[in-house]
Write an enzyme that holds these catalytic residues in place. Sequence first.
Site, PDB file in Angstrom:
ATOM      1  N   HIS A  10      -0.811   2.359   4.137  1.00 56.75           N
ATOM      2  CA  HIS A  10      -1.154   0.926   4.062  1.00 56.75           C
ATOM      3  C   HIS A  10      -0.117   0.159   3.232  1.00 56.75           C
ATOM      4  O   HIS A  10      -0.397  -0.250   2.102  1.00 56.75           O
ATOM      5  CB  HIS A  10      -2.557   0.793   3.475  1.00 56.75           C
ATOM      6  CG  HIS A  10      -3.097  -0.593   3.406  1.00 56.75           C
ATOM      7  ND1 HIS A  10      -2.718  -1.607   4.272  1.00 56.75           N
ATOM      8  CD2 HIS A  10      -4.018  -1.155   2.561  1.00 56.75           C
ATOM      9  CE1 HIS A  10      -3.361  -2.728   3.952  1.00 56.75           C
ATOM     10  NE2 HIS A  10      -4.139  -2.486   2.918  1.00 56.75           N
ATOM     11  N   CYS A  56      -3.723  -8.466   2.144  1.00 56.95           N
ATOM     12  CA  CYS A  56      -3.520  -7.329   3.066  1.00 56.95           C
ATOM     13  C   CYS A  56      -3.571  -7.770   4.528  1.00 56.95           C
ATOM     14  O   CYS A  56      -3.305  -6.975   5.429  1.00 56.95           O
ATOM     15  CB  CYS A  56      -4.565  -6.256   2.823  1.00 56.95           C
ATOM     16  SG  CYS A  56      -4.567  -5.654   1.135  1.00 56.95           S
TER      17      CYS A  56
HETATM   18  N1  COA Z   1      -5.331   9.829   0.568  1.00 58.61           N
HETATM   19  C1  COA Z   1      -4.887  11.118   0.556  1.00 58.61           C
HETATM   20  N2  COA Z   1      -4.034  11.608  -0.371  1.00 58.61           N
HETATM   21  C2  COA Z   1      -3.587  10.756  -1.296  1.00 58.61           C
HETATM   22  C3  COA Z   1      -3.979   9.396  -1.345  1.00 58.61           C
HETATM   23  C4  COA Z   1      -4.884   8.956  -0.364  1.00 58.61           C
HETATM   24  N3  COA Z   1      -5.291   7.697  -0.362  1.00 58.61           N
HETATM   25  N4  COA Z   1      -3.365   8.798  -2.387  1.00 58.61           N
HETATM   26  C5  COA Z   1      -2.591   9.732  -2.960  1.00 58.61           C
HETATM   27  N5  COA Z   1      -2.723  10.911  -2.306  1.00 58.61           N
HETATM   28  C6  COA Z   1      -2.102  12.182  -2.649  1.00 58.61           C
HETATM   29  C7  COA Z   1      -0.641  12.057  -2.974  1.00 58.61           C
HETATM   30  O1  COA Z   1       0.147  12.277  -1.819  1.00 58.61           O
HETATM   31  C8  COA Z   1      -0.462  13.140  -4.000  1.00 58.61           C
HETATM   32  O2  COA Z   1      -0.367  14.384  -3.330  1.00 58.61           O
HETATM   33  P1  COA Z   1       0.618  15.560  -3.867  1.00 58.61           P
HETATM   34  O3  COA Z   1       0.103  15.870  -5.265  1.00 58.61           O
HETATM   35  O4  COA Z   1       0.417  16.639  -2.875  1.00 58.61           O
HETATM   36  O5  COA Z   1       1.970  14.937  -3.881  1.00 58.61           O
HETATM   37  C9  COA Z   1      -1.755  13.139  -4.772  1.00 58.61           C
HETATM   38  O6  COA Z   1      -2.733  12.604  -3.866  1.00 58.61           O
HETATM   39  C10 COA Z   1      -1.739  12.298  -6.038  1.00 58.61           C
HETATM   40  O7  COA Z   1      -1.114  11.072  -5.708  1.00 58.61           O
HETATM   41  P2  COA Z   1      -1.014   9.869  -6.710  1.00 58.61           P
HETATM   42  O8  COA Z   1      -0.010   8.907  -6.150  1.00 58.61           O
HETATM   43  O9  COA Z   1      -0.824  10.377  -8.101  1.00 58.61           O
HETATM   44  O10 COA Z   1      -2.451   9.233  -6.568  1.00 58.61           O
HETATM   45  P3  COA Z   1      -3.095   8.177  -7.523  1.00 58.61           P
HETATM   46  O11 COA Z   1      -4.267   8.844  -8.163  1.00 58.61           O
HETATM   47  O12 COA Z   1      -2.072   7.509  -8.393  1.00 58.61           O
HETATM   48  O13 COA Z   1      -3.583   7.064  -6.491  1.00 58.61           O
HETATM   49  C11 COA Z   1      -5.341   6.005  -5.334  1.00 58.61           C
HETATM   50  C12 COA Z   1      -4.632   7.315  -5.613  1.00 58.61           C
HETATM   51  C13 COA Z   1      -6.422   6.270  -4.288  1.00 58.61           C
HETATM   52  C14 COA Z   1      -5.982   5.474  -6.614  1.00 58.61           C
HETATM   53  C15 COA Z   1      -4.312   4.966  -4.800  1.00 58.61           C
HETATM   54  O14 COA Z   1      -3.747   5.464  -3.640  1.00 58.61           O
HETATM   55  C16 COA Z   1      -4.960   3.622  -4.535  1.00 58.61           C
HETATM   56  O15 COA Z   1      -5.094   2.808  -5.433  1.00 58.61           O
HETATM   57  N6  COA Z   1      -5.351   3.344  -3.274  1.00 58.61           N
HETATM   58  C17 COA Z   1      -5.973   2.074  -2.910  1.00 58.61           C
HETATM   59  C18 COA Z   1      -4.919   1.055  -2.573  1.00 58.61           C
HETATM   60  C19 COA Z   1      -5.533  -0.308  -2.360  1.00 58.61           C
HETATM   61  O16 COA Z   1      -6.391  -0.741  -3.097  1.00 58.61           O
HETATM   62  N7  COA Z   1      -5.055  -1.027  -1.335  1.00 58.61           N
HETATM   63  C20 COA Z   1      -5.549  -2.328  -1.023  1.00 58.61           C
HETATM   64  C21 COA Z   1      -6.802  -2.205  -0.237  1.00 58.61           C
HETATM   65  S1  COA Z   1      -7.745  -3.679  -0.159  1.00 58.61           S
END
Ligand code: COA
Length: 383
Positions: free
Chosen positions: A330, A83
């Site tokens: 991100h 990242c």
């Molecule tokens: N913050 C706010 N809203 C979020 C979000 C976040 N981080 N991630 C997803 N959403 C929203 C989406 O827009 C969607 O909204 P909608 O229903 O109104 O369209 C809803 O939440 C569900 O989205 P979805 O894509 O199904 O979420 P998910 O459960 O598959 O994924 C996480 C959510 C947090 C698990 C995923 O974003 C993730 O893994 N994040 C971390 C990424 C990471 O590790 N990066 C490297 C860092 S070191």
Amino acid sequence: MKVEILAGSVSKFGELWDVSPRDLVKGVVLEALFETRLKTGEIEAVYIGNMLSSSLGGQDHLGAFFSEVLGLNVPAMKVEGACASGGLAVHAGILAVTSGLYKNVLVVGIEKMTDHKPEEVAKALMGAGSDEEREAGATFPGLYAMIARAYMKKYGVSEEDLASVAVKNHYHASLNSHAQFRFPVTIEQVMKSSVVSSPLKLLDCSPISDGAAAVILGQGSGVRGQGSVNIIASAVATDSLGVADRSDLTSLQSTVLAAKKAYWQAGIKPSQIDVAEVHDCFTIAEIIAMDDLGFFPRGKSAQFIRRKKTTLGFGYPVVNTSGGLKAAGHPVGATGVKQIVEIYRQLKGVAGKKQVKNAKIGLTHNVGGSGATAVIHILKSDK
Ligand code: COA
């Protein structure tokens, strides 16, 4: 050291299903070139910050790929550091310019993540972790959840304190037309959002995103005339890949080391920073970054954030005016370059509704994995 930022550009971040990586990169590069009034032929080298083109996109020759897209025949290469790939690509561009080998270089950060299934993305992101973490089935939300628990226990920080980081960054993102999530949230909404990896909830996490950013670096070219912004420090440090190999989970040694080098290079103290973009991949990461960058006494940063000390219009340094990774999005390889563009615009005084008053010195902090790489840049306006 002193390297001038001649231009910067950021695409919209979010789920960009209808835009190809080629078009994302073309868009930001053409916008940056237009700002400098340089011709494509005046770019002498290209550095691409990217993490996942190989594991998700099947493209293993990214320098030449984008060189062709841009119609360039210059040295072009991918720079990879999980990242922190974008920040490392900026570091590589700075080395190229300060060596005197090239006059103007282009640095691009790009990532396309949302075309893939969430479990494929989570697995690919774990490429930044250690063998043991992968074998244990760890994920980044899981690793940062353990870091959060250790920090909360040591310093008496609550889940509401973590949530206040998301509240601030969503507010800032509401002022950023290119952010993925342009809506404010309350502490109650964060607390009620679904648990991803306890104590981290959906609104404590950065999302999966697509996006690109570009900067053009040069040295004393004076292309843009008055009010230049220069990078006056570029520091990188590394640590063990796996969190199990660290003596302390509540601080990132890589950030502490890189910050020390960066402040020394710039000849400034943390208290002189007006505005900063820090790596808030999870809310706990921003709190630890505030400690490690020396902005607040260790263990006290959550209290300062909750009292709005780092919110636009309330105090200094203002942190993550773009909305940070949490709310602006991100796209991993693009993040470090976007941070530079945000601070460049702040110091130019062209950050629009999210402009920090009288911002003269800014800092960017980009982290790879759970802290195995940290890249810090300090920027200064000469106006
Ligand atoms: N913050 C706010 N809203 C979020 C979000 C976040 N981080 N991630 C997803 N959403 C929203 C989406 O827009 C969607 O909204 P909608 O229903 O109104 O369209 C809803 O939440 C569900 O989205 P979805 O894509 O199904 O979420 P998910 O459960 O598959 O994924 C996480 C959510 C947090 C698990 C995923 O974003 C993730 O893994 N994040 C971390 C990424 C990471 O590790 N990066 C490297 C860092 S070191």
